[in-house]
Scaffold this motif. Structure first.
Motif, PDB file in Angstrom:
ATOM      1  N   VAL A 180       5.407  -2.901  -5.313  1.00  0.00           N
ATOM      2  CA  VAL A 180       6.726  -3.248  -5.871  1.00  0.00           C
ATOM      3  C   VAL A 180       7.708  -2.108  -5.601  1.00  0.00           C
ATOM      4  O   VAL A 180       8.857  -2.343  -5.226  1.00  0.00           O
ATOM      5  N   ALA A 181       7.249  -0.883  -5.769  1.00  0.00           N
ATOM      6  CA  ALA A 181       8.106   0.277  -5.492  1.00  0.00           C
ATOM      7  C   ALA A 181       8.556   0.278  -4.038  1.00  0.00           C
ATOM      8  O   ALA A 181       9.710   0.596  -3.731  1.00  0.00           O
ATOM      9  N   ARG A 182       7.651  -0.120  -3.130  1.00  0.00           N
ATOM     10  CA  ARG A 182       8.013  -0.186  -1.708  1.00  0.00           C
ATOM     11  C   ARG A 182       9.095  -1.233  -1.469  1.00  0.00           C
ATOM     12  O   ARG A 182      10.035  -1.008  -0.714  1.00  0.00           O
ATOM     13  N   ILE A 183       8.940  -2.372  -2.085  1.00  0.00           N
ATOM     14  CA  ILE A 183       9.928  -3.445  -1.892  1.00  0.00           C
ATOM     15  C   ILE A 183      11.286  -3.034  -2.448  1.00  0.00           C
ATOM     16  O   ILE A 183      12.322  -3.189  -1.785  1.00  0.00           O
ATOM     17  N   LEU A 184      11.311  -2.522  -3.671  1.00  0.00           N
ATOM     18  CA  LEU A 184      12.581  -2.180  -4.309  1.00  0.00           C
ATOM     19  C   LEU A 184      13.283  -0.995  -3.659  1.00  0.00           C
ATOM     20  O   LEU A 184      14.503  -0.957  -3.594  1.00  0.00           O
ATOM     21  N   SER A 185      12.496  -0.034  -3.180  1.00  0.00           N
ATOM     22  CA  SER A 185      13.096   1.171  -2.603  1.00  0.00           C
ATOM     23  C   SER A 185      13.379   1.031  -1.113  1.00  0.00           C
ATOM     24  O   SER A 185      14.187   1.764  -0.562  1.00  0.00           O
ATOM     25  N   GLY A 186      12.686   0.100  -0.459  1.00  0.00           N
ATOM     26  CA  GLY A 186      12.813  -0.011   0.986  1.00  0.00           C
ATOM     27  C   GLY A 186      12.053   1.073   1.714  1.00  0.00           C
ATOM     28  O   GLY A 186      12.138   1.203   2.932  1.00  0.00           O
ATOM     29  N   TYR A 187      11.291   1.859   0.983  1.00  0.00           N
ATOM     30  CA  TYR A 187      10.549   2.977   1.573  1.00  0.00           C
ATOM     31  C   TYR A 187       9.146   2.534   1.942  1.00  0.00           C
ATOM     32  O   TYR A 187       8.464   1.872   1.159  1.00  0.00           O
ATOM     33  N   THR A 188       8.716   2.898   3.118  1.00  0.00           N
ATOM     34  CA  THR A 188       7.349   2.664   3.551  1.00  0.00           C
ATOM     35  C   THR A 188       6.725   4.016   3.861  1.00  0.00           C
ATOM     36  O   THR A 188       7.223   4.736   4.734  1.00  0.00           O
ATOM     37  N   PRO A 189       5.667   4.381   3.134  1.00  0.00           N
ATOM     38  CA  PRO A 189       5.035   5.669   3.405  1.00  0.00           C
ATOM     39  C   PRO A 189       4.567   5.759   4.855  1.00  0.00           C
ATOM     40  O   PRO A 189       4.211   4.735   5.456  1.00  0.00           O
ATOM     41  N   PRO A 190       4.582   6.951   5.435  1.00  0.00           N
ATOM     42  CA  PRO A 190       4.141   7.119   6.827  1.00  0.00           C
ATOM     43  C   PRO A 190       2.743   6.535   7.031  1.00  0.00           C
ATOM     44  O   PRO A 190       1.857   6.706   6.200  1.00  0.00           O
ATOM     45  N   GLY A 191       2.577   5.826   8.130  1.00  0.00           N
ATOM     46  CA  GLY A 191       1.286   5.251   8.466  1.00  0.00           C
ATOM     47  C   GLY A 191       0.992   3.921   7.800  1.00  0.00           C
ATOM     48  O   GLY A 191      -0.056   3.340   8.014  1.00  0.00           O
ATOM     49  N   GLU A 192       1.917   3.433   6.987  1.00  0.00           N
ATOM     50  CA  GLU A 192       1.678   2.176   6.283  1.00  0.00           C
ATOM     51  C   GLU A 192       2.644   1.076   6.716  1.00  0.00           C
ATOM     52  O   GLU A 192       2.761   0.061   6.046  1.00  0.00           O
ATOM     53  N   GLY A 193       3.324   1.246   7.826  1.00  0.00           N
ATOM     54  CA  GLY A 193       4.324   0.276   8.252  1.00  0.00           C
ATOM     55  C   GLY A 193       3.766  -0.973   8.889  1.00  0.00           C
ATOM     56  O   GLY A 193       4.440  -1.980   8.976  1.00  0.00           O
ATOM     57  N   ASP A 194       2.520  -0.935   9.337  1.00  0.00           N
ATOM     58  CA  ASP A 194       1.955  -2.072  10.058  1.00  0.00           C
ATOM     59  C   ASP A 194       1.517  -3.215   9.157  1.00  0.00           C
ATOM     60  O   ASP A 194       1.304  -4.321   9.614  1.00  0.00           O
ATOM     61  N   ASP A 195       1.353  -2.951   7.869  1.00  0.00           N
ATOM     62  CA  ASP A 195       0.856  -3.998   6.968  1.00  0.00           C
ATOM     63  C   ASP A 195       1.975  -4.630   6.135  1.00  0.00           C
ATOM     64  O   ASP A 195       1.737  -5.169   5.069  1.00  0.00           O
ATOM     65  N   TRP A 196       3.203  -4.545   6.618  1.00  0.00           N
ATOM     66  CA  TRP A 196       4.338  -5.103   5.885  1.00  0.00           C
ATOM     67  C   TRP A 196       4.456  -6.579   6.165  1.00  0.00           C
ATOM     68  O   TRP A 196       4.276  -6.974   7.297  1.00  0.00           O
TER      69      TRP A 196
END
Length: 103
Positions: free
Chosen positions: A81-97
């Motif tokens: 939820v934090a990723r969705i609301l912030s628009g932030y994707t931690p490094p290395g985790e962009g492929d599972d969006w």
């Protein structure tokens, strides 16, 4: 036949005008006509400055996203939820969006 003329304006802008034969156009006040040899390095410098500005904007946006993401996690929201609301994707985790939301 078309004619192309390049200008450097007092504001620092570079302008390229291509006009068909017999078509009149107004030359901007204070414009300096440039040869291709004079225009090329000025264009390269302008493009490099624009690219550097984009890099700065992207870095600032990433920093804001991280700050919001961190605050949302500290408030107890799940990572997804934090990723969705912030628009932030931690490094290395962009492929599972998009993530599977764990509510």
């Amino acid at each position: 036949m078309d004619t192309t003329t390049r200008y450097h304006l007092p504001t620092g802008e570079l302008v390229t005008v291509t006009a068909s034969e017999g078509v009149a156009y107004d030359v901007p006040e204070g414009a300096v006509v440039l040869s291709d040899a004079e225009y090329a390095p000025l264009l390269a410098a302008a493009q490099a400055a624009a690219a550097a500005h984009v890099t700065q904007l992207e870095a600032a946006q990433a920093a804001r996203g991280l700050a919001v993401h961190t605050a949302l996690l500290a408030a107890g929201l799940p990572q997804s939820v934090a990723r969705i609301l912030s628009g932030y994707t931690p490094p290395g985790e962009g492929d599972d969006w998009p993530p599977i939301i764990d509510l």
